[in-house]
Write a protein that holds these residues in place. Structure first.
Motif, short mmCIF file in Angstrom:
data_model
loop_
_atom_site.label_atom_id
_atom_site.label_comp_id
_atom_site.label_asym_id
_atom_site.label_seq_id
_atom_site.Cartn_x
_atom_site.Cartn_y
_atom_site.Cartn_z
N LEU A 1 0.86 -1.18 0.00
CA LEU A 1 0.00 0.00 0.00
C LEU A 1 0.90 1.23 0.00
O LEU A 1 1.87 1.29 0.72
CB LEU A 1 -0.88 0.04 1.25
N ASP B 1 -6.04 5.43 5.32
CA ASP B 1 -5.39 5.79 4.06
C ASP B 1 -4.75 7.17 4.08
O ASP B 1 -4.10 7.56 3.12
CB ASP B 1 -6.41 5.72 2.91
N GLY C 1 -4.73 0.01 10.79
CA GLY C 1 -5.19 -0.98 9.82
C GLY C 1 -6.68 -0.98 9.65
O GLY C 1 -7.42 -0.24 10.33
N ARG D 1 -10.29 -9.09 4.10
CA ARG D 1 -9.20 -8.32 3.53
C ARG D 1 -8.64 -7.48 4.68
O ARG D 1 -9.37 -6.71 5.31
CB ARG D 1 -9.74 -7.43 2.42
N GLU E 1 -5.71 -4.81 5.84
CA GLU E 1 -4.65 -3.89 5.42
C GLU E 1 -4.01 -3.32 6.67
O GLU E 1 -4.70 -3.07 7.65
CB GLU E 1 -5.24 -2.73 4.61
N ARG F 1 -0.65 -0.52 8.02
CA ARG F 1 0.51 0.34 7.76
C ARG F 1 1.28 0.50 9.05
O ARG F 1 0.71 0.64 10.12
CB ARG F 1 0.07 1.73 7.28
N GLU G 1 0.88 -3.16 3.76
CA GLU G 1 0.56 -4.42 3.08
C GLU G 1 -0.91 -4.75 3.29
O GLU G 1 -1.54 -4.27 4.21
CB GLU G 1 1.43 -5.57 3.62
N GLN G 2 -1.40 -5.60 2.41
CA GLN G 2 -2.74 -6.13 2.65
C GLN G 2 -2.75 -7.63 2.38
O GLN G 2 -1.95 -8.15 1.61
CB GLN G 2 -3.77 -5.42 1.78
#
Lengths: 438, 168
Positions: free
Chosen positions: A18, A89, A108, A119, A121, A123, A136-137
């Motif tokens: 990501l 994000d 996350g 799913r 995700e 950081r 990453e995810q």
């Protein structure tokens, strides 16, 4: 920033890096030097991953527990957090994290795909350098949510320490129940943190000393099922069992070679002494490696497969030896006070872990393969049976107190300072750590 | 202490109790797997029965720490065993080798095997047909005494002669 994704299993497919669009000044990045003598745990903020239900919090709690138990990280109390993360994000407000001294920040989100998979995700931010370190995810079935958490914890550990993680691993062990003189022992397997315990045998037969294959979902262990101590192979997924071969006497102390092609073991001779043999698993041919009029047992290969360390009392009492994988040039390496046994070669190759008996106590320690640098990590009434985490930084073993109770599992890092009890449903012994799952 | 009355008829137990007395800690030790524990006394064991063997001959011998040497007291027990086994030749015999808990698992399995083999060889040297004798090691997996001191661990360092098959 370059970041290489680890290979992922079929059930956890499609990890992707990501990126957050932002430009940051280059600064010294936060990192942990695991080779320092005393390690001050790194303060890290692990926020609840955003999700529609509680699954995000469950995952971030497992990530925090993994990192805390490593002794290298100190997750900060959630109550101290200033910023409430609502959108993973966008970059966090670094000042809010610096003020609570969070050197690293994990955020996350967990959502559900159209096909029902999770799913996840996440950081990892360096709050002082104001830089994203990992993004990453992962996709996985919902019942694998703990594995997602362990994989995320491994990614954080690896990025911040420079060492491979060990959280996405399992431990096979012997579950013990019933009174001490009528103990029932069952093979069991669990995640390295004690979750997801599953039993592999029913307790009809006495089973001991399971060891993981380095290459397959397979375990070798010793059982009295046939009436005499014999070595078996067990497929973890199917539960299928088979004896490793027919021997005219007892076999015990099995362990796989690093390539998974052979099992090295002890064979009990008719005269009561024991020699070490290697069996090729495809041909089932055996090769005798030692022939002393002594007890030779507990063989363990070096990670490059060229040497074997083992226990022998050929000099009178049990000591640790190293020989070539063909049985050549056996050399004694333990010379301290007391007796030494259960040598296990580190997956890094740099150390051999052992059990030492001295002064009426049992210790877990490590020494270099040439016998130098002996260090004791823990001592007590009974500590036995070390097994290495795949990164060679942590050892698991079992401990028992005097009396009628039973053994429990513990882990300890190479500094000897960070000891952790591994929760199990009943008493537990003979742990064996898996390689990193993939 | 009624228990000791029956037990004292077992010479192996006499040897053990004497050993404990010398060590200064003879009191309050239970002698497990003994005739008294299974409700027998010397008087009602049928001659030639496995109870007779356990009670009147002594089915086990003891070892020093980390040793498989047959001690003098054990030699006496094995001499009685050999005589009895010669008298009742139809039993098959398994010699179980055991270790105390003060050793590591795999080493103790090897040590138990060595004790069983030493016991088997001694009985064979006294004329017991080697074909009747098999051995098995239980290492430290089957303690008879659960405790945390030296006098108790000594009961676990043992070789037990176990009979099977029809006796007569």
């Amino acid at each position: 920033m370059p970041h290489f994704l680890k290979p992922l299993v079929a059930m956890i497919a499609g990890a992707a890096a990501l990126a957050v669009a932002m430009v940051v000044p280059a600064q010294a990045l936060v990192e942990i030097d695991v080779n320092k003598g005393v390690i001050e745990p790194l303060p890290i903020a692990i926020t609840d991953f955003i999700s529609g239900n509680g699954i995000g919090t469950q995952i971030s709690d497992v990530v925090a527990a993994d990192l805390a138990r490593s002794g290298l990280f100190k997750p900060i109390e959630k109550g101290a957090f200033v910023e409430k993360i609502s959108n993973p994000d966008v970059a966090p407000r670094f000042a809010d994290w610096k003020v609570i001294n969070a050197q690293a920040l994990v955020i996350g989100r967990v959502s559900r795909e159209a096909d029902g998979r999770l799913r996840a995700e996440f950081r990892l931010w360096d709050t002082f350098a104001e830089q994203q370190l990992v993004g990453e995810q992962y996709f996985a079935n919902e019942n694998n949510w703990r594995r997602i958490a362990h994989i995320i914890a491994d990614a954080i550990y690896e990025r911040l320490t420079g060492e491979k993680g060990y959280f996405d691993t399992r431990v096979v062990f012997v579950d013990e129940s019933g009174p001490k003189d009528k103990r029932i022992k069952r093979l069991a397997i669990m995640d390295q943190d004690g979750a997801n315990v599953r039993y592999l045998t029913r307790g009809d037969d006495l089973v001991l000393t399971p060891r993981f294959s380095p290459t397959r979902q397979e375990v070798t262990y010793m059982s009295y099922a046939s009436g005499k101590p014999s070595i078996y192979l067990l497929q973890i997924e199917t539960g299928q069992r088979e004896p490793i071969g027919e021997f005219p006497g007892m076999t015990f102390a099995p362990r796989f070679s690093p390539d998974g092609q052979r099992v090295v073991l002890s064979f009990g001779r008719n005269d009561g002494n024991s020699n070490i043999y290697a069996m090729d698993l495809r041909s089932r041919n055996t090769q005798r490696l030692t022939e002393s009029n002594a007890i030779d047992t507990s063989p363990s290969y070096s990670p490059d497969g060229t040497q074997i360390t083992f226990t022998s009392d050929r000099a009178g009492r049990a000591q640790i030896y190293v020989m070539g994988a063909d049985g050549s040039n056996a050399k004694r390496i333990s010379f301290g006070e007391g007796t030494y046994s259960t040598p296990v070669w580190s997956p890094r190759g740099d150390l051999i872990a052992f059990t030492k008996q001295s002064g009426g106590e049992f210790s877990i320690g490590v020494m270099r393969p040439d016998g130098s640098g002996e260090r004791i990590l823990t001592t007590g009434f009974l500590n036995e049976g070390p097994t290495w985490a795949p990164n060679g930084r942590v050892i698991m073993f079992f401990r028992e107190q005097a009396g009628a109770a039973g053994p429990k599992l513990y882990s300890i890092d190479l500094t000897g300072r960070n000891e952790q009890h591994i929760p199990t449903p009943s008493f537990a012994s003979d742990p064996a750590w898996s390689p990193l799952l993939d | 202490m009624i228990r000791f009355e029956g037990l004292a008829r077992n010479p192996a137990v006499i040897a053990l109790v004497a050993g404990l007395a010398l060590a200064g800690c003879a009191s309050k030790k239970t002698i497990p797997n003994s005739a008294a524990d299974i409700g027998l006394s010397a008087n009602n064991a049928v001659p030639g029965s496995s109870q007779d063997f356990t009670v009147n001959v002594g089915d086990r011998i003891f070892f020093d720490t980390d040793s498989s040497v047959i001690r003098a007291d054990a030699q006496q027990t094995l001499a009685r065993q050999a005589q009895w086994l010669g008298q009742y030749p139809n039993y098959a015999i398994t010699i179980e080798g055991h270790a105390d808990e003060r050793g590591t698992r795999e080493y103790n399995i090897a040590l138990g095997a060595r004790r069983a083999a030493a016991t088997r060889d001694y009985l064979a040297s006294l004329g017991v047909n080697a074909g009747r004798l098999r051995t098995i090691s239980y290492g430290k997996e089957r303690p008879v005494a659960v405790c945390d001191d030296i006098s108790c661990w000594s009961q676990n360092r043992r070789a037990v002669t176990v009979l099977s098959g029809a006796g007569s």
